[in-house]
Design a protein around this motif. Structure first.
Motif, short mmCIF file in Angstrom:
data_model
loop_
_atom_site.label_atom_id
_atom_site.label_comp_id
_atom_site.label_asym_id
_atom_site.label_seq_id
_atom_site.Cartn_x
_atom_site.Cartn_y
_atom_site.Cartn_z
N SER A 35 -31.70 36.62 3.33
CA SER A 35 -30.35 36.09 3.17
C SER A 35 -30.39 34.60 2.91
CB SER A 35 -29.52 36.36 4.44
OG SER A 35 -29.27 37.73 4.61
N GLN A 36 -29.48 34.13 2.09
CA GLN A 36 -29.35 32.70 1.81
C GLN A 36 -27.98 32.24 2.31
OE1 GLN A 36 -30.18 31.77 -2.31
NE2 GLN A 36 -31.88 33.22 -2.40
N ILE A 37 -27.98 31.30 3.22
CA ILE A 37 -26.72 30.79 3.77
C ILE A 37 -26.20 29.70 2.83
CG2 ILE A 37 -25.60 29.73 5.75
CD1 ILE A 37 -26.76 32.56 6.20
N PRO A 38 -24.99 29.85 2.30
CA PRO A 38 -24.44 28.86 1.37
C PRO A 38 -24.26 27.49 2.04
CG PRO A 38 -23.18 30.91 1.32
CD PRO A 38 -24.08 30.99 2.51
N SER A 39 -24.31 26.47 1.24
CA SER A 39 -24.09 25.12 1.73
C SER A 39 -22.72 25.01 2.39
CB SER A 39 -24.20 24.12 0.57
OG SER A 39 -23.90 22.81 0.99
N THR A 55 -27.10 39.34 9.12
CA THR A 55 -26.85 37.93 8.85
C THR A 55 -25.55 37.77 8.07
OG1 THR A 55 -29.20 37.40 8.82
CG2 THR A 55 -27.73 35.86 7.70
N ALA A 56 -24.72 36.83 8.49
CA ALA A 56 -23.48 36.49 7.81
C ALA A 56 -23.39 34.97 7.71
CB ALA A 56 -22.28 37.06 8.57
N ALA A 57 -22.33 34.48 7.08
CA ALA A 57 -22.12 33.04 6.94
C ALA A 57 -20.76 32.68 7.51
CB ALA A 57 -22.21 32.63 5.46
N TRP A 58 -20.72 31.62 8.32
CA TRP A 58 -19.53 31.28 9.11
C TRP A 58 -19.16 29.82 8.89
CZ3 TRP A 58 -15.21 31.85 11.42
CH2 TRP A 58 -14.82 31.12 12.52
N GLY A 75 -22.79 44.56 -5.55
CA GLY A 75 -24.03 43.93 -5.97
C GLY A 75 -24.10 42.45 -5.64
N ASP A 76 -23.21 41.99 -4.78
CA ASP A 76 -23.10 40.55 -4.53
C ASP A 76 -23.87 40.17 -3.26
OD1 ASP A 76 -22.38 37.97 -5.08
OD2 ASP A 76 -20.22 38.32 -4.98
N SER A 77 -23.72 38.91 -2.87
CA SER A 77 -24.47 38.33 -1.76
C SER A 77 -23.63 37.24 -1.11
CB SER A 77 -25.79 37.75 -2.27
OG SER A 77 -25.52 36.72 -3.21
N LEU A 78 -24.18 36.61 -0.09
CA LEU A 78 -23.45 35.54 0.59
C LEU A 78 -23.17 34.34 -0.33
CD1 LEU A 78 -25.14 35.60 4.12
CD2 LEU A 78 -22.96 36.63 3.40
N PRO A 79 -24.13 33.88 -1.15
CA PRO A 79 -23.81 32.78 -2.06
C PRO A 79 -22.68 33.14 -3.04
CG PRO A 79 -26.17 32.93 -1.81
CD PRO A 79 -25.59 34.14 -1.13
N GLY A 80 -22.69 34.37 -3.53
CA GLY A 80 -21.61 34.80 -4.40
C GLY A 80 -20.28 34.84 -3.68
N ALA A 81 -20.29 35.30 -2.43
CA ALA A 81 -19.07 35.34 -1.64
C ALA A 81 -18.51 33.93 -1.42
CB ALA A 81 -19.34 36.01 -0.29
N ALA A 104 -30.02 42.04 1.31
CA ALA A 104 -30.63 40.71 1.47
C ALA A 104 -31.37 40.56 2.80
CB ALA A 104 -29.56 39.63 1.32
N GLY A 105 -32.26 41.46 3.07
CA GLY A 105 -33.09 41.35 4.27
C GLY A 105 -32.49 41.93 5.52
#
Length: 260
Positions: A35-39, A55-58, A75-81, A104-105
């Motif tokens: 997983s990639q956590i967005p900036s 894993t999520a992004a908060w 087909g998306d991911s955290l950066p796309g979200a 994503a892992g």
């Protein structure tokens, strides 16, 4: 002639069986790798009822602002979200970008029941931080609309926002593959239209008329099924409507007009 017809039928049956066997790989083309956590976001852990840790992004919101729980497409991911919700982020809304089992892992394998459990884990994460359902805007794009609608039908949120939604995956599959008995073969149906009468919150539907994946008419049907529904149509942008500035501005304007 009979031999040729039997051969054609055999080929057709083989194709249908292959689609049936591979349907979850087609429906859930999960991104691989970690997983990639967005900036600008913190890493969050969602704990499901069946023992998975996802894993999520908060990102907490500004004081007094609701929190948007966002479910991305298949087909998306955290950066796309993060890109799909950047307008909300700039406006100060809290954001929890949920991710799914097998993506994503994350452990586990994606199914309808599994993704609904993942959605409940995301709601539990917010509850543990003192954020009540009435302070949460549930939002989904494409596949994520099925999760968001299911959660909204069970626990009333502040609002429900659906971008490029389907009435059900059976309907979407039947439209995409009219030569296959898709409605009988689909294992994961996400019956959003059937659930919509149970949604007591205001509902916003955004759909592009040129969507090549989910027909615009399915968005119209969801708006009609809602107690308090509003449809914003777009003439362009296709199925990736959630990433466009006009769509994000429309969501913000609707929330502001409703004082949400």
């Amino acid at each position: 002639m009979l031999t040729a017809l039997l051969a054609l039928f055999g080929l057709y049956a083989a194709v249908v069986l292959a689609l049936f066997a591979a349907q979850r790989a087609i429906l859930f083309p999960a991104p691989k790798g970690p997983s990639q956590i967005p900036s600008g976001f913190e890493k969050a852990e969602l704990h499901t009822r069946d023992g998975l840790t996802l894993t999520a992004a908060w990102r907490p919101g500004a004081p007094g602002k609701p929190t948007v729980l966002f479910f991305h497409g298949n087909g998306d991911s955290l950066p796309g979200a993060a890109v799909a919700t950047q307008g909300l982020s700039k406006a100060g809304y809290g954001l929890l970008l949920a991710d799914y089992r097998g993506y994503a892992g994350n452990p586990g394998n994606p199914t309808e029941a599994g993704l609904i459990a993942d959605g409940h884990a995301a709601l539990a994460f917010l509850t543990q931080r003192g954020i009540a359902p009435r302070s949460i805007v549930l939002m989904g794009a494409s596949l994520g609309t099925g999760i968001a609608t299911r959660l909204a039908s069970e626990t009333p949120p502040r609002a429900l926002v659906l971008v490029s939604p389907f009435t059900s995956l059976r309907d979407a599959a039947a439209d995409a593959l009219p030569w296959v008995p898709a409605r009988r073969l689909i294992r994961d149906s996400f019956e959003s239209a059937a659930l919509m009468p149970d949604v007591k919150a205001p509902v916003l539907v955004l759909h592009a008329r040129d969507d090549p994946v989910i027909p615009f008419e399915q968005g119209e049907a969801l708006e009609r099924a809602a107690h308090d529904g509003h449809l914003i149509p777009f003439s362009a942008y296709g199925h990736q409507l959630q990433f466009t500035a006009p769509a994000q501005d429309a969501v913000l304007n609707w929330l502001a007009a409703r004082r949400l």
